[in-house]
Motif scaffolding. Structure first.
Motif, PDB file in Angstrom:
ATOM      1  N   THR A  12     -13.746 -13.090  -2.897  1.00 56.57           N
ATOM      2  CA  THR A  12     -13.470 -13.088  -4.422  1.00 56.57           C
ATOM      3  C   THR A  12     -12.502 -11.829  -4.756  1.00 56.57           C
ATOM      4  OG1 THR A  12     -15.334 -14.329  -6.023  1.00 56.57           O
ATOM      5  CG2 THR A  12     -13.295 -13.592  -6.905  1.00 56.57           C
ATOM      6  N   TRP A  13     -10.805 -12.366  -4.383  1.00 54.60           N
ATOM      7  CA  TRP A  13      -9.768 -12.015  -4.450  1.00 54.60           C
ATOM      8  C   TRP A  13      -9.207 -11.862  -5.938  1.00 54.60           C
ATOM      9  CZ3 TRP A  13      -9.590 -14.232   0.156  1.00 54.60           C
ATOM     10  CH2 TRP A  13     -10.700 -13.803   1.483  1.00 54.60           C
ATOM     11  N   LEU A  14      -8.294 -11.506  -6.680  1.00 54.72           N
ATOM     12  CA  LEU A  14      -7.212 -10.774  -7.580  1.00 54.72           C
ATOM     13  C   LEU A  14      -6.452 -10.671  -7.053  1.00 54.72           C
ATOM     14  CD1 LEU A  14      -8.812  -8.711 -10.345  1.00 54.72           C
ATOM     15  CD2 LEU A  14      -8.406 -10.768 -10.639  1.00 54.72           C
ATOM     16  N   ILE A  15      -4.928 -11.847  -7.971  1.00 57.09           N
ATOM     17  CA  ILE A  15      -3.472 -11.407  -6.701  1.00 57.09           C
ATOM     18  C   ILE A  15      -2.833 -10.408  -7.618  1.00 57.09           C
ATOM     19  CG2 ILE A  15      -4.001 -13.634  -5.216  1.00 57.09           C
ATOM     20  CD1 ILE A  15      -2.225 -15.240  -7.356  1.00 57.09           C
ATOM     21  N   GLY A  16      -2.193  -9.705  -7.269  1.00 62.34           N
ATOM     22  CA  GLY A  16      -1.226  -8.676  -7.769  1.00 62.34           C
ATOM     23  C   GLY A  16       0.070  -9.111  -7.203  1.00 62.34           C
ATOM     24  N   ASP A  17       1.190  -8.839  -8.589  1.00 65.05           N
ATOM     25  CA  ASP A  17       1.940  -8.462  -7.879  1.00 65.05           C
ATOM     26  C   ASP A  17       2.642  -6.973  -6.690  1.00 65.05           C
ATOM     27  OD1 ASP A  17       2.751  -6.355  -9.635  1.00 65.05           O
ATOM     28  OD2 ASP A  17       3.520  -7.959 -10.678  1.00 65.05           O
ATOM     29  N   SER A  18       3.618  -6.137  -6.172  1.00 67.61           N
ATOM     30  CA  SER A  18       3.788  -5.571  -5.648  1.00 67.61           C
ATOM     31  C   SER A  18       4.231  -4.150  -6.098  1.00 67.61           C
ATOM     32  CB  SER A  18       5.015  -5.216  -5.011  1.00 67.61           C
ATOM     33  OG  SER A  18       5.944  -5.408  -5.601  1.00 67.61           O
ATOM     34  N   ARG A  19       3.452  -4.528  -7.842  1.00 73.68           N
ATOM     35  CA  ARG A  19       3.652  -2.835  -8.664  1.00 73.68           C
ATOM     36  C   ARG A  19       1.793  -2.809  -8.925  1.00 73.68           C
ATOM     37  NH1 ARG A  19       6.662  -5.451 -13.838  1.00 73.68           N
ATOM     38  NH2 ARG A  19       5.406  -6.763 -13.125  1.00 73.68           N
ATOM     39  N   TYR A  20       0.803  -3.024  -7.897  1.00 74.96           N
ATOM     40  CA  TYR A  20      -0.212  -2.861  -8.218  1.00 74.96           C
ATOM     41  C   TYR A  20      -0.988  -2.570  -6.193  1.00 74.96           C
ATOM     42  CZ  TYR A  20      -1.067  -5.931 -12.162  1.00 74.96           C
ATOM     43  OH  TYR A  20      -1.499  -6.116 -13.432  1.00 74.96           O
ATOM     44  N   PRO A  21      -1.628  -2.060  -6.672  1.00 72.59           N
ATOM     45  CA  PRO A  21      -2.217  -1.415  -5.213  1.00 72.59           C
ATOM     46  C   PRO A  21      -3.118  -2.164  -4.254  1.00 72.59           C
ATOM     47  CG  PRO A  21      -3.368  -0.005  -7.170  1.00 72.59           C
ATOM     48  CD  PRO A  21      -2.207  -0.652  -7.550  1.00 72.59           C
ATOM     49  N   LEU A  22      -3.326  -2.084  -3.265  1.00 73.51           N
ATOM     50  CA  LEU A  22      -3.519  -3.409  -2.527  1.00 73.51           C
ATOM     51  C   LEU A  22      -5.568  -2.571  -2.578  1.00 73.51           C
ATOM     52  CD1 LEU A  22      -3.242  -5.450  -0.094  1.00 73.51           C
ATOM     53  CD2 LEU A  22      -3.601  -3.829   1.205  1.00 73.51           C
ATOM     54  N   PRO A  24      -9.518  -4.273  -1.582  1.00 72.62           N
ATOM     55  CA  PRO A  24      -9.886  -4.604  -1.065  1.00 72.62           C
ATOM     56  C   PRO A  24     -10.379  -6.219  -1.496  1.00 72.62           C
ATOM     57  CG  PRO A  24     -11.255  -3.014  -0.773  1.00 72.62           C
ATOM     58  CD  PRO A  24     -10.295  -2.471  -1.601  1.00 72.62           C
ATOM     59  N   PHE A  25     -10.140  -5.894  -2.683  1.00 68.12           N
ATOM     60  CA  PHE A  25     -10.646  -7.278  -4.274  1.00 68.12           C
ATOM     61  C   PHE A  25      -8.846  -7.532  -4.807  1.00 68.12           C
ATOM     62  CE2 PHE A  25     -11.854  -3.217  -5.811  1.00 68.12           C
ATOM     63  CZ  PHE A  25     -11.177  -3.250  -6.899  1.00 68.12           C
ATOM     64  N   LEU A  26      -8.233  -7.246  -4.606  1.00 69.56           N
ATOM     65  CA  LEU A  26      -7.007  -7.211  -4.856  1.00 69.56           C
ATOM     66  C   LEU A  26      -5.556  -7.419  -3.733  1.00 69.56           C
ATOM     67  CD1 LEU A  26      -5.221  -6.794  -8.624  1.00 69.56           C
ATOM     68  CD2 LEU A  26      -3.887  -5.359  -6.429  1.00 69.56           C
ATOM     69  N   MET A  27      -5.736  -8.740  -3.477  1.00 70.06           N
ATOM     70  CA  MET A  27      -4.201  -9.162  -2.463  1.00 70.06           C
ATOM     71  C   MET A  27      -3.269  -9.014  -3.218  1.00 70.06           C
ATOM     72  SD  MET A  27      -5.988  -9.694   0.243  1.00 70.06           S
ATOM     73  CE  MET A  27      -7.327  -8.116  -0.062  1.00 70.06           C
ATOM     74  N   ALA A  28      -2.194  -7.541  -2.598  1.00 73.03           N
ATOM     75  CA  ALA A  28      -1.118  -7.543  -3.279  1.00 73.03           C
ATOM     76  C   ALA A  28       0.547  -7.952  -2.085  1.00 73.03           C
ATOM     77  CB  ALA A  28      -0.612  -6.257  -3.396  1.00 73.03           C
ATOM     78  N   PRO A  29       1.613  -8.323  -2.235  1.00 73.39           N
ATOM     79  CA  PRO A  29       2.805  -8.840  -1.251  1.00 73.39           C
ATOM     80  C   PRO A  29       2.427  -8.183  -0.090  1.00 73.39           C
ATOM     81  CG  PRO A  29       3.797  -8.238  -2.998  1.00 73.39           C
ATOM     82  CD  PRO A  29       1.861  -8.317  -3.442  1.00 73.39           C
ATOM     83  N   PHE A  30       3.194  -8.386   0.901  1.00 74.95           N
ATOM     84  CA  PHE A  30       3.863  -6.877   1.972  1.00 74.95           C
ATOM     85  C   PHE A  30       5.171  -6.736   1.708  1.00 74.95           C
ATOM     86  CE2 PHE A  30       0.349  -9.615   4.391  1.00 74.95           C
ATOM     87  CZ  PHE A  30       0.095  -8.482   5.183  1.00 74.95           C
TER      88      PHE A  30
END
Length: 150
Positions: A12-22, A24-30
């Motif tokens: 299970t992952w949350l997705i966040g924009d680049s303002r969020y830190p990467l 293991p449970f929160l996917m941020a963009p490259f």
């Protein structure tokens, strides 16, 4: 989400924009991927999913002012979960009965997160997980592109 991850939930992952830190449970963009790279394809689908979710949340907040940050922060998480669910049900009932609110205003999605020092293990694990998602779903193979349905 951190507690779920620590207790073994790895799917299970949350997705966040680049303002969020990467995490293991929160996917941020490259940041700044090369055009047409697997990372760029990941970012495209990540952004599409995130925008859809943000529009949904914005619509619910505009329709049900009780969901605004200033009010929800005063309630415990279990009540907030029930409140959001109730608002979603009421929203669907409005759609089913052709009841529309015409004063929808696009919300401001600004997020201010102060970067803090994170555990290196979590950061490394987060990078490994995101790379696995990219490798599994966004590499071209035999002229066919595989995409993650978000």
């Amino acid at each position: 989400m951190n507690d779920l991850y620590i207790n073994g939930n790895r799917g299970t992952w949350l997705i966040g924009d680049s303002r969020y830190p990467l995490e293991p449970f929160l996917m941020a963009p490259f940041l700044n991927p090369q055009d047409d790279s697997p990372e760029a394809r990941y970012n495209h689908h990540h952004s599409s999913a995130r925008n859809c979710i943000e529009r949904c949340i914005g619509l619910l907040k505009a329709k049900f002012r009780c969901l605004l940050k200033e009010r929800v922060a005063r309630y415990n998480p279990q009540f907030v979960r029930s409140l959001v669910n109730a608002c979603a049900v009421l929203h669907n009932m409005c759609i089913d009965n052709n009841i529309f609110i015409h004063d929808y205003v696009e919300p401001n999605y600004g997020v201010n997160i102060n970067p803090n020092i994170r555990n290196n293990y979590f950061l490394n694990e987060a990078q490994r997980i995101r790379n696995n998602v990219v490798n599994r779903y966004f590499f071209k193979s035999l002229g066919v592109t595989l995409y993650l349905n978000l």
